[in-house]
Design an enzyme around this catalytic site. Structure first.
Site, mmCIF file in Angstrom:
data_model
loop_
_atom_site.group_PDB
_atom_site.id
_atom_site.type_symbol
_atom_site.label_atom_id
_atom_site.label_comp_id
_atom_site.label_asym_id
_atom_site.label_seq_id
_atom_site.Cartn_x
_atom_site.Cartn_y
_atom_site.Cartn_z
ATOM 1 N N ASN A 7 0.889 -1.162 0.000
ATOM 2 C CA ASN A 7 0.000 0.000 0.000
ATOM 3 C C ASN A 7 0.926 1.212 0.000
ATOM 4 O O ASN A 7 1.524 1.557 1.015
ATOM 5 C CB ASN A 7 -0.870 -0.056 1.266
ATOM 6 C CG ASN A 7 -1.801 1.129 1.376
ATOM 7 O OD1 ASN A 7 -1.745 2.062 0.570
ATOM 8 N ND2 ASN A 7 -2.651 1.105 2.382
ATOM 9 N N ARG A 98 -2.620 -2.096 -3.357
ATOM 10 C CA ARG A 98 -3.825 -1.304 -3.134
ATOM 11 C C ARG A 98 -3.743 -0.107 -4.070
ATOM 12 O O ARG A 98 -2.778 0.652 -4.032
ATOM 13 C CB ARG A 98 -3.870 -0.821 -1.692
ATOM 14 C CG ARG A 98 -5.038 0.094 -1.465
ATOM 15 C CD ARG A 98 -5.069 0.615 -0.049
ATOM 16 N NE ARG A 98 -6.245 1.447 0.106
ATOM 17 C CZ ARG A 98 -6.288 2.509 0.893
ATOM 18 N NH1 ARG A 98 -5.255 2.862 1.601
ATOM 19 N NH2 ARG A 98 -7.397 3.214 0.984
ATOM 20 N N HIS A 188 -12.558 3.113 0.389
ATOM 21 C CA HIS A 188 -12.530 2.108 1.464
ATOM 22 C C HIS A 188 -13.238 0.823 1.032
ATOM 23 O O HIS A 188 -13.672 0.039 1.875
ATOM 24 C CB HIS A 188 -13.266 2.603 2.734
ATOM 25 C CG HIS A 188 -12.483 3.543 3.596
ATOM 26 N ND1 HIS A 188 -13.095 4.375 4.495
ATOM 27 C CD2 HIS A 188 -11.157 3.763 3.714
ATOM 28 C CE1 HIS A 188 -12.186 5.081 5.130
ATOM 29 N NE2 HIS A 188 -10.993 4.740 4.670
ATOM 30 N N ARG A 249 -10.729 15.545 8.112
ATOM 31 C CA ARG A 249 -11.635 15.928 7.012
ATOM 32 C C ARG A 249 -13.024 16.277 7.546
ATOM 33 O O ARG A 249 -13.516 15.605 8.462
ATOM 34 C CB ARG A 249 -11.768 14.782 6.006
ATOM 35 C CG ARG A 249 -10.520 14.562 5.190
ATOM 36 C CD ARG A 249 -10.671 13.358 4.274
ATOM 37 N NE ARG A 249 -9.515 12.498 4.412
ATOM 38 C CZ ARG A 249 -9.487 11.206 4.097
ATOM 39 N NH1 ARG A 249 -10.551 10.624 3.601
ATOM 40 N NH2 ARG A 249 -8.393 10.509 4.262
ATOM 41 N N GLU A 395 -7.774 -5.612 5.175
ATOM 42 C CA GLU A 395 -7.647 -5.283 3.756
ATOM 43 C C GLU A 395 -6.493 -6.041 3.103
ATOM 44 O O GLU A 395 -6.589 -6.472 1.959
ATOM 45 C CB GLU A 395 -7.422 -3.779 3.589
ATOM 46 C CG GLU A 395 -8.617 -2.955 4.035
ATOM 47 C CD GLU A 395 -8.303 -1.479 4.095
ATOM 48 O OE1 GLU A 395 -8.335 -0.840 3.041
ATOM 49 O OE2 GLU A 395 -8.023 -0.973 5.201
#
Ligand code: ADP
Length: 420
Positions: A7, A98, A188, A249, A395
């Site tokens: 990733n 990813r 996601h 965020r 993941e």
């Protein structure tokens, strides 16, 4: 098959080495040999390894760029001192990446070839902060392992390709969708898919019977409505800025604010966007930190008013999304929590669920309190018609399994949907 999962970010690489094959997948017998991350690439980099036995090890190395970092990583994980059990570069059989944005064309994981590289490149304008780094990681891997080692792209957007038009289109002039691909993509996806898959396994459900709301609450946060095992709505949108309140965020807000803030604060629109991405959310409200653990300590031990407010707004927004997705799904069987906050904070889970008794969700405080540190289980009280669960996301495991499936020929573009 030994699979290196990568990733790749701007100055970081998270990695994991997983051994998997059809039999291991069927028995949940995949082996994780090693995982960790490289940070501060471009200077004196810090490498942290987490071994299968729970021990950690830290190293430093001067890694001037991504190519040097991936080359060092591949060399190290195949050396005896890594403890991975791999002893040569040839022991890495495939690499799974990813990749953040697959646009509309990538609906499942794919073997990377020239056309796929071009496709990821075509989506750079949709994800300028992510796809270029993913591409650099793929190129660096090719340099380190040679073109003969297959590489697979697993897209964060792919799981959401099943969103119906009414969920992915914004109510803006329709030609904008045609001309500029403006729509909800959602992110996601690998995490929501991993959570849904694990939930289905633990509860022994058929894929078609999975009707749940998943909440991935980490630094980035998103909710997903899953019906018949597929994503039918999700809170992140054209970019990962929309939806829930996150560490830094803002999530949802009135778009008219962009211009207003720019005028009032003397900022450009891109500076306002940067503010919404990196100085808002928990950090922006509290003025203290984007880290939920620290925020809870400030609120509970020091009675900090704005820390409390940040937590309240965070939980309220998540609860609102649960309500919205209950309506979208026509009712659900469970709300499933994951991510650093979702997997570790019983307090946040309880506060999000508080007031959902009308929907049939009653929290069992004791069970909730015990579900921390990677434990999975149900924490709703007996008799709840809407259950509450913690299912840690994995993941990397999903990326490794997809990589195996693609490399062994079991999954090809457009011919098979991502299995949950
Ligand atoms: P990322 O999205 O970067 O993968 P994580 O999923 O690791 O991030 O989530 C990071 C968030 O999880 C941080 O806000 C961190 O404070 C929070 N977190 C981790 N452990 C706890 C805990 N015990 N209590 C509350 N929050 C926690």
């Amino acid at each position: 098959m030994n699979i290196l999962v990568l990733n790749v970010g701007s100055a970081t690489v998270k990695f994991q080495v997983v051994v998997t094959d059809a039999e291991r997948m069927a028995n949940d017998g995949d082996t994780k040999l090693l995982r960790g991350q490289i940070e501060r690439i471009g200077g004196e980099s810090v490498i942290t390894f987490r071994h299968a036995d729970g021990t950690t090890r830290r190293l430093t190395a001067a890694l001037r760029d991504m190519r040097a970092a991936v080359d060092w990583l591949v060399g190290h994980v195949t050396s005896p001192e890594s403890g991975s059990g791999l002893s040569a570069r040839a022991d890495i059989h495939a690499v799974g990446h990813r990749v953040v944005h697959g646009g509309e064309q990538f609906r499942s994981s794919v073997l990377i070839d020239a056309a796929v590289l071009q496709g990821i490149e075509d989506n750079v304008e949709l994800a300028p902060l992510h796809n270029p780094h993913n591409l650099r990681g793929i190129e660096a891997t090719r340099q380190a392992l040679g073109a003969g080692v297959p590489q697979v792209a697993v897209f964060d957007t792919a799981f959401h390709h099943t969103l119906p038009e009414h969920a992915y289109l914004y109510a803006v002039p329709y030609p904008l969708y045609r001309r500029h691909k403006i729509r909800r993509y959602g992110f996601h996806g690998t995490s929501h898919r991993s959570i849904a898959y694990r939930f289905r396994k633990i509860t022994a459900r058929e894929r078609n019977d999975v009707r749940i709301i998943t909440l991935h609450l980490g630094n980035g946060c998103s909710a997903c409505a899953i019906q018949g095992g597929v994503s039918i709505d999700t809170s992140m949108g054209f970019t990962p800025l929309e939806g829930l309140v996150m560490g830094t965020r803002s999530g949802d807000l009135d778009p008219a604010l962009l211009d207003y803030i720019a005028a009032k604060e003397g900022l450009s629109l891109s500076q306002v966007e940067a503010m919404l991405n990196s100085q808002s959310g928990l950090l922006g409200i509290s003025g203290l930190t984007n880290d939920m653990r620290d925020l809870l300590a400030e609120a509970n031990e020091l009675q900090d008013r704005r820390a409390r407010l940040a937590i309240e707004i965070f939980c309220y927004r998540a609860r609102k999304y649960i309500g919205a997705y209950l309506a979208a799904l026509g009712g659900a069987d469970a709300v499933v929590f994951a991510g650093g906050i979702g997997e570790n904070s019983a307090e946040i889970r309880a506060r999000i669920c508080a007031g959902l008794e009308w929907a049939g969700l009653h929290v069992d405080a004791q069970t909730n309190g015990a579900l921390v540190g990677g434990r999975e289980g149900c924490f709703s009280a007996e008799g709840s018609t809407l259950e509450a669960w913690v299912v840690p996301t994995d993941e990397e495991l999903l990326i490794a399994r997809d990589t195996f499936r693609v490399v062994s020929g079991g999954m090809q573009v457009g011919t098979r949907k991502n299995p949950t």
